[in-house]
Each structure stands twice: as structure tokens, then as C-alpha cells.
Scaffold this active site. Structure first.
Site, PDB file in Angstrom:
ATOM      1  N   LYS A 116      50.196  47.169  -8.650  1.00 31.43           N
ATOM      2  CA  LYS A 116      49.903  45.828  -8.396  1.00 31.43           C
ATOM      3  C   LYS A 116      48.698  45.399  -9.147  1.00 31.43           C
ATOM      4  O   LYS A 116      48.553  44.098  -9.225  1.00 31.43           O
ATOM      5  CB  LYS A 116      49.240  45.882  -6.775  1.00 31.43           C
ATOM      6  CG  LYS A 116      50.014  45.958  -5.931  1.00 31.43           C
ATOM      7  CD  LYS A 116      49.481  46.100  -4.476  1.00 31.43           C
ATOM      8  CE  LYS A 116      50.501  46.384  -3.372  1.00 31.43           C
ATOM      9  NZ  LYS A 116      50.036  46.414  -1.990  1.00 31.43           N
ATOM     10  N   ARG A 291      63.237  42.919  -5.134  1.00 29.33           N
ATOM     11  CA  ARG A 291      64.295  43.232  -4.461  1.00 29.33           C
ATOM     12  C   ARG A 291      64.876  42.380  -3.466  1.00 29.33           C
ATOM     13  O   ARG A 291      63.849  41.241  -3.301  1.00 29.33           O
ATOM     14  CB  ARG A 291      63.906  44.793  -3.769  1.00 29.33           C
ATOM     15  CG  ARG A 291      62.995  44.476  -2.726  1.00 29.33           C
ATOM     16  CD  ARG A 291      62.997  45.561  -1.871  1.00 29.33           C
ATOM     17  NE  ARG A 291      61.208  45.602  -1.444  1.00 29.33           N
ATOM     18  CZ  ARG A 291      60.785  44.850  -0.168  1.00 29.33           C
ATOM     19  NH1 ARG A 291      61.442  43.753   0.129  1.00 29.33           N
ATOM     20  NH2 ARG A 291      59.443  44.975   0.031  1.00 29.33           N
TER      21      ARG A 291
HETATM   22  P1  ADP Z   1      52.030  45.561   0.957  1.00 27.44           P
HETATM   23  O1  ADP Z   1      52.472  45.925  -0.391  1.00 27.44           O
HETATM   24  O2  ADP Z   1      51.249  46.983   1.643  1.00 27.44           O
HETATM   25  O3  ADP Z   1      52.787  44.992   1.941  1.00 27.44           O
HETATM   26  P2  ADP Z   1      50.251  43.178   0.201  1.00 27.44           P
HETATM   27  O4  ADP Z   1      49.395  43.186  -0.905  1.00 27.44           O
HETATM   28  O5  ADP Z   1      51.671  42.467   0.135  1.00 27.44           O
HETATM   29  O6  ADP Z   1      50.510  44.831   0.615  1.00 27.44           O
HETATM   30  O7  ADP Z   1      49.496  42.710   1.671  1.00 27.44           O
HETATM   31  C1  ADP Z   1      50.217  42.722   2.950  1.00 27.44           C
HETATM   32  C2  ADP Z   1      49.442  41.881   3.846  1.00 27.44           C
HETATM   33  O8  ADP Z   1      48.220  42.281   3.779  1.00 27.44           O
HETATM   34  C3  ADP Z   1      49.416  40.393   3.578  1.00 27.44           C
HETATM   35  O9  ADP Z   1      50.492  39.678   3.803  1.00 27.44           O
HETATM   36  C4  ADP Z   1      48.051  39.928   4.102  1.00 27.44           C
HETATM   37  O10 ADP Z   1      48.166  39.957   5.694  1.00 27.44           O
HETATM   38  C5  ADP Z   1      47.274  41.396   4.157  1.00 27.44           C
HETATM   39  N1  ADP Z   1      46.150  41.025   2.914  1.00 27.44           N
HETATM   40  C6  ADP Z   1      46.583  41.629   1.562  1.00 27.44           C
HETATM   41  N2  ADP Z   1      45.498  41.030   0.613  1.00 27.44           N
HETATM   42  C7  ADP Z   1      44.541  40.372   1.355  1.00 27.44           C
HETATM   43  C8  ADP Z   1      43.649  39.689   1.110  1.00 27.44           C
HETATM   44  N3  ADP Z   1      43.063  39.583   0.028  1.00 27.44           N
HETATM   45  N4  ADP Z   1      42.785  38.926   1.932  1.00 27.44           N
HETATM   46  C9  ADP Z   1      43.386  38.875   3.305  1.00 27.44           C
HETATM   47  N5  ADP Z   1      44.529  39.476   3.742  1.00 27.44           N
HETATM   48  C10 ADP Z   1      45.158  40.202   2.892  1.00 27.44           C
END
Ligand code: ADP
Length: 447
Positions: A116, A291
Site C-alpha cells: 500500500k 483483480r
Molecule cells: P483493506 O485492504 O483491508 O480492505 P482499505 O485500505 O481498502 O483496507 O480500507 C478498508 C476500509 O477501511 C475502507 O473502506 C474504510 O472503511 C476504512 N478506512 C481505510 N482508510 C481509512 C481512513 N484514512 N479514514 C477512514 N477510514 C478508512
């Protein structure tokens, strides 16, 4: 075009790929564990190969077993579905080293986006707006505290290799930093073998908006609008819709172009999703998934396209059929994820399906590998079906979803269907007024 492809997956997504292959005149090979000998994907494919015992590490994640299955059946390409090996760069490299084709992006794209920190750095350089936060990894608690003070609390500490909601911890203030920092690192280490973490501003009322992109690997790419996946429990999506109720055509065109241009510049191949948090009219990149997503059918519904067919075509070296100007949205689509889980704890409930009846009629699509008498094994995830509806507008889609849920019969195990019946009665769901925290609050008071 390929004559035969192997699907390195199970469940509804394996069926999804087999169906696309069959319509294209391509033979399909299913792989399965001993626990899945009676599974629908095995029955529906043209051929099948048993690749190991029930635990996924010994079967669906066994790279030697999958490569061997290609060799014995003569399959020329592998579709990974989602989960399992779909975002494993080492697997892609091995597939290619064996003279086979991976239906998806290159190992390099998967590697860059799978980390990431590198993903964010790459996107920033490509002009994609990101959540404010640390420049790269944060190695010490002192540095974490300094960054927390700088960007302002609350902040979220995220494992660079994290996924599925694991390896993320919120610190509301400086006092919570130590614990959040150590926990995120420990979760990253134990779940993903990497304790590197980074820090982001924690947005308090955002929506989760993701842009579907598709590239031909030769510098041309398009976007297929957004999906709103804000309705989440423990960072896991449960209900997705397209278009997003809060996104205007102008905003869609703007962020869509930013995303399409970014993936075009890196010669991205096939389907990808660029995930954003959206707050006060601004988009903030969080991660890219290299994906096909679980929720891809809502995009297929409103654009009238077949994303899997296009993935297979582009992997075979054919030109991309999508053209940005020809991609137009019609109506509104909603997907709900039906899991074999007991409410209110959402505890997995594997077991025997005594009766299954899928809803039908205009604008209803049910992607499920269930059948009467099927026994859901306890080894894999609890998603047993996706119900997708498409209608001329959002109110009509909600009415159609309600109607279709009423027709659905899944007997023998408990499912998340009652959750959706209840959600459809809620005023905020009816008006589309929700953010990423809405469902957690709702569950506390309604279940
Ligand atoms: P993963 O790879 O575990 O799915 P993500 O980075 O896609 O993690 O984040 C998943 C979820 O976590 C997001 O959809 C959101 O709900 C929450 N999230 C992630 N980053 C933030 C942030 N900076 N502020 C608030 N919520 C966040």
C-alpha cells in the site's frame, strides 16, 4: 483465442468465469479440493481436477498443484477469480515461466499495488489525490507521534501489506498512539508477514467510492464509473450500488478520467479497481485492487458489459472492445452479499442446504453456487450468493431488491437475508444517505 482455460477458484466466482468462457466457446477446467468434490463449479465445468485436501493452503493456494492441473488438462490460461491467488505476484510469475497466460495484470503491477505504501506513492506521482499522511513507512513510535501531531488526530495506522480489514488501527489522540501503532504492526506481521506500517488522517464521515478501470496493457484504458460500497461491517462490504447516490455526472467524469489516465500511463492490463474515500466533495485514494471485485456485477448491469469476457479477450492479446465514449450508464444497480452467517454476531454457519430457490424476473441476477442438498463446507469464506438487481432508477432498484429477496429461499442454514429485509425499511437506505460508519451504528441499535 484460448481453447481451454483453468479457473483457480471455487464458488460463485468460478461459475461466473465458466459461464463467460462457455459463451466464448472456450473449454473450462475446474479445480477443487476433496471437500468440494460435489461443488457446483465442478459440475458445471467441462473438466475438473482434484488438487488437494480441504485446507486452502493445500489446494486452492497450492501453486504446484494448479500448474500441474494446467499441464495435465492442456489449459492455456488461468483465471484466478478474487481472493486466493488473484493478487499473488509470485504466482503470476510462475504461471508465465510455465508458458501459461495469467488472465489479469502483470506480476509487476500486482507487486506495486499490493504494497500500500508503494501503491500510494505511485498513484500520487500519477496525479491521483491521496489521503494526507506519512510519506512512506513509519518505523518508530516517536516518528508516529510526530506525524500524528502534524496531520492532526484522529489518525489510522495501516499495515502496508494489509487486506480484508486486517492490520488497521485508529488512534483518536496521542495517548492512543502507542497501542494502535504496536497493534497494527503486530497484525501486519502475524497476518501478512510484514510489520511495516504507515499513517493516514482518519476521515470521520466518508463514503467508500471505487472506480472500475480497464486497460489493454498497451497504454489505452477506460473507466466504468463508480460503485458506492460504504455499507460495511468490520471494513467488509455487504451492500454495493452503482452509480453512487452522492456522485454527480461531472464528478464521475473528472475522477474517472484521472483514474483511466493513471492506469493508461502504467500500461495496466485488464480489470482493476481504484478505491477512494469521498468526503466533502473530495476523493482520497486508499488502495488499488488488481483483480475482478466481488461487486463487479453492479457495474456490468449499468453499463451492459461483460467484464470477464473482456478480461479473457485482452489476456489473449485481442484489442479492448471498451471505448470510453461508448460507455453509457443505464439505470441503477444494487448487489447484496448473502453469507451463511448467524445474526447478530455474523458467525459462520456451514451446513446442508435443504431447499434453495433463486429469485428471477426482469432485472434480477443471482450469482450463486448453491443447489438443493448442497453441503456448505466449513473451510472457506461464508459468501454463498450475490443478488444483483437492475432497474431504471434507484427507487425502482430498491423495490426490485425487496421483491427479489422475498422470492429467495435458502433453507437449512442461517443467512444474512434478514439483515437486507431490515435495511430496506430504513429511511437512510431509501434516501442513500449513509457513510462508512453508518452500518456499524445501525447494527448496534437494530440487531
Ligand atoms: P483493506 O485492504 O483491508 O480492505 P482499505 O485500505 O481498502 O483496507 O480500507 C478498508 C476500509 O477501511 C475502507 O473502506 C474504510 O472503511 C476504512 N478506512 C481505510 N482508510 C481509512 C481512513 N484514512 N479514514 C477512514 N477510514 C478508512
Amino acid at each position: 483465442m484460448f481453447e481451454k482455460i483453468l479457473i483457480a477458484n471455487r464458488g460463485e466466482i468460478a461459475l461466473r468465469v465458466i459461464r463467460a468462457a462457455r459463451e466464448m466457446g472456450i473449454h473450462s477446467v475446474a479445480v477443487h479440493s476433496t471437500a468440494d468434490a460435489d461443488a457446483m463449479h465442478v459440475r458445471m465445468a467441462d473438466e475438473s481436477v482434484c488438487i488437494g485436501p480441504p485446507p486452502a493452503t493445500d489446494s486452492y493456494l497450492s501453486i504446484p498443484a494448479i500448474i500441474a492441473a494446467c499441464e495435465v488438462t492442456g489449459a492455456q490460461a488461468i483465471h484466478p477469480g478474487y481472493g486466493f491467488l488473484s493478487e499473488n505476484a509470485a504466482f503470476v510469475q510462475i504461471v508465465e515461466d510455465h508458458g501459461l497466460t495469467f488472465i489479469g495484470p502483470t506480476a509487476e503491477h500486482i507487486r506495486v499495488m499490493g504494497d500500500k505504501i508503494t501503491a500510494k506513492d505511485t498513484m500520487k506521482k500519477l496525479g491521483v489525490p491521496c489521503v494526507p499522511g506519512s510519506e512512506g513507512g513509519v518505523a518508530t513510535l516517536a516518528e508516529a507521534k510526530r506525524i500524528g501531531d502534524e496531520i492532526g488526530y484522529p489518525v489510522i495506522i495501516k499495515a502496508t501489506s494489509g487486506g480484508g480489514g486486517k492490520g488497521m488501527k485508529v488512534a483518536e489522540n496521542a495517548a492512543q498512539m502507542e497501542r494502535a501503532f504496536q497493534t497494527a504492526r503486530a497484525e501486519g506481521k502475524s497476518n501478512f508477514g510484514n510489520d511495516e506500517v504507515y499513517i493516514e488522517k482518519y476521515l470521520t464521515t466518508p463514503r467508500h467510492i471505487e472506480i472500475q478501470v480497464f486497460g489493454d496493457g498497451k497504454g489505452r484504458a477506460v473507466h466504468l464509473g463508480e460503485r458506492d460500497c460504504s455499507l460495511q461491517r468490520r471494513h467488509q462490504k455487504v451492500f454495493e450500488e452503482a452509480p453512487g447516490p452522492s456522485i454527480s455526472a461531472k464528478e464521475r467524469a473528472r475522477i474517472g478520467k484521472v483514474c483511466a489516465d493513471a492506469v493508461a500511463r502504467i500500461n495496466y492490463t485488464g480489470a482493476g479497481t481504484i478505491e477512494f474515500l469521498y468526503e466533502n466533495g473530495e476523493f482520497y485514494f486508499i488502495e488499488m485492487n488488481t483483480r475482478l471485485q466481488v461487486e463487479h456485477p453492479v457495474t456490468e448491469a449499468i453499463f451492459g458489459v461483460d467484464l470477464v469476457r473482456e478480461q479473457i479477450r485482452v489476456a489473449a492479446g485481442l484489442p479492448m472492445e471498451f471505448e470510453q465514449d461508448a460507455l453509457k450508464i443505464t439505470g441503477h444497480a444494487i448487489e447484496v452479499r448473502i453469507n451463511a452467517e448467524k445474526l447478530p454476531e455474523f458467525a459462520p454457519r456451514p451446513g446442508k442446504i435443504t431447499q434453495f430457490h433463486a429469485p428471477g424476473g426482469l432485472g434480477v441476477r443471482m450469482d450463486s453456487a448453491l443447489y438443493d442438498g448442497y453441503r456448505i463446507p466449513p473451510y472457506y469464506d461464508s459468501l454463498i450468493g450475490k443478488l444483483i438487481v437492475h432497474a431504471p432508477d434507484r427507487p425502482a432498484a430498491l423495490a426490485r431488491l425487496n421483491r427479489a429477496l422475498g422470492e429467495l429461499i435458502v433453507d437449512g442454514v442461517e443467512t444474512t437475508v434478514p439483515l437486507f429485509h431490515a435495511l430496506l425499511q430504513d429511511g437512510d437506505i431509501q434516501s442513500g444517505d449513509y457513510n462508512i460508519h453508518w452500518l456499524e451504528h445501525w447494527l448496534e441499535t437494530h440487531l
